[in-house]
Design an enzyme around this catalytic site. Structure first.
Site: not given
Lengths: 182, 182
Positions: A6, A8, A137
């Site tokens: 990922d 961000d 996250d």
């Protein structure tokens, strides 16, 4: 072995960039600092009356492009590639895509290098993308199919309530991601 | 059932848009018209000295956004959704992504509607995306894994040398894509 990573708050420090900009624009308005967050979405963490102010910041031209790096992220994915893993950056754009999508490409080019632009995948449904691991996250990742990847949490304060998934950060990732540790 | 549908020359009339713009900019320079093309890449179809002129057009701001629709494409994917299929738009951006990526999102929003923006997947490697079918005009689609989808050619003059794959257009797609015809 394919590893999806990922962008961000895993490679790009979205939360840190946001916090800094919030303090600059609204020094009088308290918000939860990045390491104390308990909710994945900023808008759920903050009072309702801040919602529009949050959106104003994240859709500003240049915000995504200027996000700092999460320390160690770049080195980790370079090392994964050296170890023979095939890494792709897998990220979901905002609904307001005006600056966000191009700036995600720019961020990758600036911070990871031109070759990595070809390894960027933009999708709102990550379950559709094949891989052995997805390092992300977000506490729960849902979509229209049962994914083939194992979701490994990138450790953040707001996902620590999830106990049943493995987690890593860029200091200890080699203990988790290894051909002998699947 | 998940159906991945390519954007350029399947839903958006890239070739038609390019041909029109070429005629406008270079009325004195012959190029092969869309229905006579034999190569997938424009640059392979044209004389070497036209290569920079081709690139100039396709990376111009507004070029992608203003592409016309391929007739019947929008109606076909709407019908697929009504029939219970889950359709995603799966497209590869140019290396020069400056206008291209945002304009692909804009094109989808303008022509297919806001909800379809969430169904857009940008990737340079389509083999990584899961689906039952990929409807794409590119003769051969390669990537880092063996794809799970069946590649169904969107019929174009430049892919007619491929005999071993099924093909369709927006007039006959229901004969090819059906739950009983896998």
């Amino acid at each position: 072995m394919i590893i999806l990573v990922d962008l961000d708050d895993v490679l790009a420090d979205f939360d840190g960039g946001f916090y800094k900009e919030w303090k600059r624009r609204h020094p009088d308005k308290f918000i939860v600092p990045p390491d104390k967050r308990t909710k994945f979405y900023l808008r759920e963490e903050m009072p309702d009356e801040y919602k529009d102010l949050i959106t104003e910041i994240i859709i500003t031209e240049g915000f995504i492009e200027s996000l700092p790096e999460i320390e160690g992220g770049k080195q980790a994915i370079y090392q994964m590639e050296e170890m023979g893993y095939n890494v792709f950056i897998c990220t979901s754009p905002f609904r307001n895509y005006k600056y966000c999508v191009t700036e995600k490409y720019k961020w990758v080019e600036i911070h990871l290098g031109k070759d990595w632009v070809n390894k960027l995948i933009l999708t709102n449904d990550k379950t559709l993308v094949n891989g052995n691991y997805l390092i992300d996250d977000k506490p729960e990742i849902t979509g229209c199919v049962i994914p083939r990847w194992e979701h490994i949490l990138y450790d953040r304060s707001y996902n620590r309530h999830i106990k049943e998934k493995r987690r890593l950060n860029w200091n200890n990732w080699k203990e988790i991601i290894s051909p002998n540790n699947k």
